[in-house]
Design a protein around this motif. Structure first.
Motif, PDB file in Angstrom:
ATOM      1  N   VAL A 166      -6.630   1.649   7.482  1.00 54.17           N
ATOM      2  CA  VAL A 166      -7.368   1.073   6.544  1.00 54.17           C
ATOM      3  C   VAL A 166      -5.524   0.553   4.971  1.00 54.17           C
ATOM      4  O   VAL A 166      -4.633   1.431   5.013  1.00 54.17           O
ATOM      5  N   GLN A 167      -5.845  -0.641   5.229  1.00 53.85           N
ATOM      6  CA  GLN A 167      -4.246  -0.927   3.680  1.00 53.85           C
ATOM      7  C   GLN A 167      -4.872  -2.235   3.563  1.00 53.85           C
ATOM      8  O   GLN A 167      -5.752  -2.956   3.858  1.00 53.85           O
ATOM      9  N   ALA A 168      -4.645  -1.406   1.921  1.00 52.52           N
ATOM     10  CA  ALA A 168      -5.295  -2.729   0.602  1.00 52.52           C
ATOM     11  C   ALA A 168      -3.194  -4.072   0.731  1.00 52.52           C
ATOM     12  O   ALA A 168      -2.786  -3.340   1.164  1.00 52.52           O
TER      13      ALA A 168
ATOM     14  N   ARG B 204       2.055   0.943   3.389  1.00 49.35           N
ATOM     15  CA  ARG B 204       1.824   1.735   4.044  1.00 49.35           C
ATOM     16  C   ARG B 204       0.521   1.807   3.923  1.00 49.35           C
ATOM     17  O   ARG B 204      -0.720   1.963   3.002  1.00 49.35           O
ATOM     18  N   PRO B 205      -0.447   2.136   4.941  1.00 46.76           N
ATOM     19  CA  PRO B 205      -1.628   1.953   6.184  1.00 46.76           C
ATOM     20  C   PRO B 205      -1.467   3.910   6.064  1.00 46.76           C
ATOM     21  O   PRO B 205      -0.943   4.963   5.896  1.00 46.76           O
TER      22      PRO B 205
ATOM     23  N   LEU C  83      -5.027  -1.618  15.160  1.00 47.02           N
ATOM     24  CA  LEU C  83      -5.304  -0.474  14.847  1.00 47.02           C
ATOM     25  C   LEU C  83      -5.729  -0.420  12.937  1.00 47.02           C
ATOM     26  O   LEU C  83      -6.845   0.264  12.385  1.00 47.02           O
ATOM     27  N   LEU C  84      -4.320  -1.091  12.566  1.00 50.88           N
ATOM     28  CA  LEU C  84      -5.132  -1.422  10.650  1.00 50.88           C
ATOM     29  C   LEU C  84      -5.740  -2.406  10.839  1.00 50.88           C
ATOM     30  O   LEU C  84      -6.322  -3.818  10.823  1.00 50.88           O
ATOM     31  N   GLN C  85      -6.680  -1.583   9.725  1.00 51.69           N
ATOM     32  CA  GLN C  85      -7.628  -2.660   9.108  1.00 51.69           C
ATOM     33  C   GLN C  85      -7.697  -3.433   8.015  1.00 51.69           C
ATOM     34  O   GLN C  85      -7.208  -2.352   6.968  1.00 51.69           O
ATOM     35  N   HIS C  86      -7.729  -4.159   7.370  1.00 56.29           N
ATOM     36  CA  HIS C  86      -7.276  -4.603   6.031  1.00 56.29           C
ATOM     37  C   HIS C  86      -8.129  -5.051   4.568  1.00 56.29           C
ATOM     38  O   HIS C  86      -9.340  -5.888   5.205  1.00 56.29           O
TER      39      HIS C  86
END
Length: 828
Positions: free
Chosen positions: A404-406, A411-412, A489-492
């Motif tokens: 996850v990343q804000a 960086r995630p 893969l990354l969720q924002h």
């Protein structure tokens, strides 16, 4: 006198000069003294100002850093409310009937427990005529199977699946038997047959395996040095157990079948690499030599020398049986804590158990959906049973961390470990959890098994972080991650998804136990508040999806993945001024459901009802979203209708580098301006789909007319997603991005349309008969096409062609396409 004047004159000036110089010196001295007195003060003041500025900058930097740190911390902090799912409720003591299951939807056949480090079991097979490269294990569209899927599956106790791989037919069956403290026993049966005329039967190898992932022990028990007869083992969640591989029989009888046996014992680098382990262990040095029959070479597991890149952390034991179909092979699992079992669940006992469960499934299916009473013939009833069964057989249990990343993070980061029990959209292409898909899945599963559905909904809400955010795509564990391209893969954390779980909760609500609702309510409130806080639009009572494609020049129309409708046309130039109609309607539904839950619990419901009334205000809805030039409801934003894709010539090659290829880029031929988006399609229907329009609304006739217009949304196969006369109908979004939600027929939205039309047909209003007529036609078209495509192709599909009705996208897709069962049952 003169001399005096001269003297005075001569001396006077000197004196005056001397006197004047003295004053100046005194003044200069005073100024110097004052400067000396003022100088340190002025310097100190400058230093104070500089220090204050530096402090302010430091405080600002510290505040920004604190904000970043706080956001990062809250991003990975679970929500503080008590869990919606009581601790231990998925374990073998609290839920023995669901502890074991086919919770590995990405493999053709396999079982595991609902445990973080589960023992896994599975099947691979190899048609020896294809050589070692034809090994089948995980569901892959590239395998080219003509059919596979569950024909019967009750979600708990048993299942029957049919697999067609070329001329090979495999029937996989399982039955569970309760007992003990670890989820009881289970048995498998795999029946193999081939179709073809004459000649020797092709050789088939079946690989049955058991594997651990970081904990537990396995002990092989061999016969004659090559046949793995049984495996005994121990894990934390299962205690002691025995897995037995019975000798194969001929066909469905009990006559023994000649077979060659091999086994593999290997250190596993992870469950996601089991296929590689087995494939790398195959050798063709073995000979199949039945008495009095020709000898044939074949591939079998031989020796495993390890895989590069990952250290071993688990064990794999595999039993290979090579034979000529027809044949039947059985596997039994017996729990060490199950006492007093009547005998091994195999052979005739297994056949009897399968028969009892199949009969019970058919009775329950008819009692639940009543398709026989509605006059559907047996073939269509079997189709509906398969649709439900494939959804139930696609339930998975996942454990791991999301990435996850804000927005303020560089960086995630990995989220905390979490578990998720969920259905999946597609066993081959999307074998993981999707937030907006799951609400549609649970509309059907809530009708079949409300307790199971409540458990799934609770699992999803327990994924919520401290902010009230739930990542829209759940990729938990290495097996799930292995099926996902890296860019997804990354969720924002600013990205939402439609809150369709509330549709399912609304269906569950009348019979939901109050303690269940009491556990859910704090998380529902946090989720609702998160949407209102993070997805607010530019005007009061408007909403805007965040996370549109950040590089609009690359796309004909930048995608809006957060909406679930991906490439559906939005404003051509993303901006904070956008107003998204579908999100506004979802928030009206959310307000309604939150109010209903609050009222059931005796909690204050006034704010939710007030918001529901405001978002359902038809006059305000028209002012914000009715596009007169389109004659339909629409999004609003910074938009240009004159956009297109053009080929950009290849750039001249730089020295020492190959030339770049030509590419399609967006060309804007007219500057954008704030306006309604001229896209008539699914988004335009949302005030009807979620039944916000009053039955007497003056806009309802135009919406119904657009639905029935063949130039716009109507097809013989269901409602298309974008009108045929819309500018972006079936247009590519990039060179490599074909149209997706730009014309195809999607079952989930057609289900919502039928649900709404049924409601309007039953309400007093001038459009009542028109709605009933459209309902009957649309229901017939949708059901007839889905059944026809299933009969011809063997699959439910992701979406369907609006021109031919053919299945498109990935398959099998028994996610929301399985809603056809509710449509057949007219259960909305």
């Amino acid at each position: 006198m003169a001399g005096e004047r001269r003297r005075r004159g001569g001396e006077g000036p000197r004196e005056r000069t001397r006197e004047r110089g003295t004053r100046r010196e005194r003044e200069r001295e005073r100024e110097q003294q004052q400067q000396q007195q003022r100088g340190p003060g002025r310097g100190r003041a400058a230093l104070v100002v500089a220090a204050a500025a530096a402090l302010a900058l430091g405080l600002a930097a510290a505040a920004a850093e604190w904000k970043r740190w706080s956001a990062a911390a809250r991003l990975v902090t679970p929500h503080p409310a008590p869990p919606a799912l009581p601790p231990g409720s998925t374990g073998p003591l609290a839920s023995p009937q669901r502890f074991w299951g086919t919770y590995r939807p990405h493999v053709y056949f396999g079982m595991k427990t609902r445990s973080p480090r589960a023992l896994v079991t599975g099947l691979m097979w190899l048609r020896q005529s294809e050589g070692g490269g034809g090994l089948r294990h995980t569901c892959e569209q590239s395998d080219g199977l003509s059919r596979y899927g569950w024909l019967m599956h009750d979600g708990e106790n048993f299942g029957v699946q049919e697999i067609r791989d070329g001329d090979l037919s495999l029937k996989t069956e399982f039955v569970k038997r309760p007992g003990g403290e670890h989820g009881g026993d289970w048995s498998w049966r795999v029946t193999a047959r081939t179709e073809g005329a004459g000649g020797p039967a092709p050789l088939l190898s079946l690989f049955f395996y058991v594997a651990t992932d970081g904990q537990g022990t396995l002990r092989p028990h061999l016969e004659n040095g090559t046949r793995l007869a049984a495996v005994t083992g121990t894990t934390e969640e299962l205690g002691d157990f025995t897995l037995t591989f019975l000798r194969p029989t001929a066909g469905s009888g009990e006559d023994p079948k000649y077979a060659s046996y091999h086994y593999l014992e290997a250190a596993s680098p992870g469950l996601h690499r089991l296929t590689e382990v087995v494939r790398s262990s195959l050798s063709d040095r073995f000979v199949f030599a039945p008495p009095g029959r020709p000898r044939r070479r074949f591939f079998a597991v031989d020796a495993f020398r390890g895989l590069p890149g990952e250290a071993p952390r688990g064990r794999l034991l595999l039993h290979q049986v090579t034979l000529e179909p027809p044949s039947t092979a059985e596997v039994t699992f017996e729990s060490g804590s199950a006492a007093g079992r009547p005998g091994r669940l195999a052979g005739a006992a297994l056949s009897a158990a399968l028969g009892r469960h199949a009969a019970a499934f058919e009775r329950r299916f008819e009692e639940t959906f009543g398709l026989g009473r509605k006059g559907f013939p047996p073939a269509q009833r079997r189709f509906a049973q398969a649709a439900l069964s494939e959804l139930l057989g696609g339930l998975g249990y996942f454990h791991g961390r999301s990435l996850v990343q804000a927005p303020l993070q560089e960086r995630p980061v990995p989220a905390p470990e979490a578990a998720l029990f969920t259905a999946v959209p597609s066993r081959s292409f999307f074998p993981r959890g999707f937030l907006w898909d799951e609400g549609f899945h649970q509309l059907l599963l809530a009708r079949w098994d409300p307790a199971l559905s409540r458990e799934v909904v609770a699992h999803w809400l327990d994924l919520m972080n401290a902010e009230g955010w739930i990542p829209r795509e759940q990729i938990l564990g290495e097996e799930a991650r292995a099926k996902v391209p890296p860019e997804f893969l990354l969720q924002h954390s600013e990205t939402a998804n439609p809150p369709t779980l509330l549709l399912a909760l609304q269906r569950l609500l009348p019979a939901a136990p109050p303690p269940f609702l009491r556990r859910l309510f704090p998380r529902l409130r946090a989720w609702y508040d998160w949407y209102n806080r993070t997805q607010a639009g530019p005007l009061p009572l408007t909403f805007r999806w965040r996370g549109r494609d950040p590089q609009p020049e690359r796309f004909l129309n930048p995608k809006t993945l957060a909406s679930g409708l991906d490439d559906y046309p939005r404003a051509s130039h993303p901006s904070p001024e956008e107003r998204h109609l579908d999100l506004r309607c979802w928030m009206a539904l959310a307000s309604r459901v939150l109010a209903e839950v609050a009222e059931r619990l005796g909690e204050p419901a006034g704010p939710y009802r007030e918001m529901e009334r405001a978002l359902s205000d038809n006059e305000l809805l028209e002012r914000l979203h009715w596009a007169p030039e389109l004659g339909a409801f629409a999004d609003y934003g910074n938009h240009s209708a004159a956009v297109g894709l053009r080929w950009q010539p290849a750039a001249p090659p730089a020295p020492g580098r190959p030339p770049s290829a030509p590419r399609l880029v967006r060309e804007v031929r007219e500057a954008p301006r704030p306006r309604f988006v001229e896209a008539l399609g699914y988004v335009s229907l949302f005030p009807l789909l979620l039944q916000l329009l009053r039955p007497d609304s003056p806009r309802l006739p135009a919406v119904l007319a657009a639905m029935r217009s063949e130039r716009q949304l109507w097809t013989p196969f269901g409602l298309r997603s974008l009108a045929r006369d819309s500018p972006l109908y079936m247009r590519r979004n990039t060179q490599h991005d074909p149209p997706y939600w730009r014309g195809s027929v999607w079952v989930n939205i057609n289900y919502l349309a039928l649900r709404a039309l049924s409601g309007y047909a039953g309400a007093e209003g001038p459009q009542r008969e028109r709605a009933a007529e459209l309902y009957r036609e649309l229901r017939h078209n949708l059901v007839a096409n889905l059944y026809r495509q299933y009969a011809e192709s063997g699959f439910l599909w992701e979406h369907y062609s609006d021109s031919t009705g053919r299945g498109q996208g990935c398959h099998p897709f028994a996610g929301w396409s399985a809603l056809v069962v509710l449509v057949m049952a007219e259960d909305y």
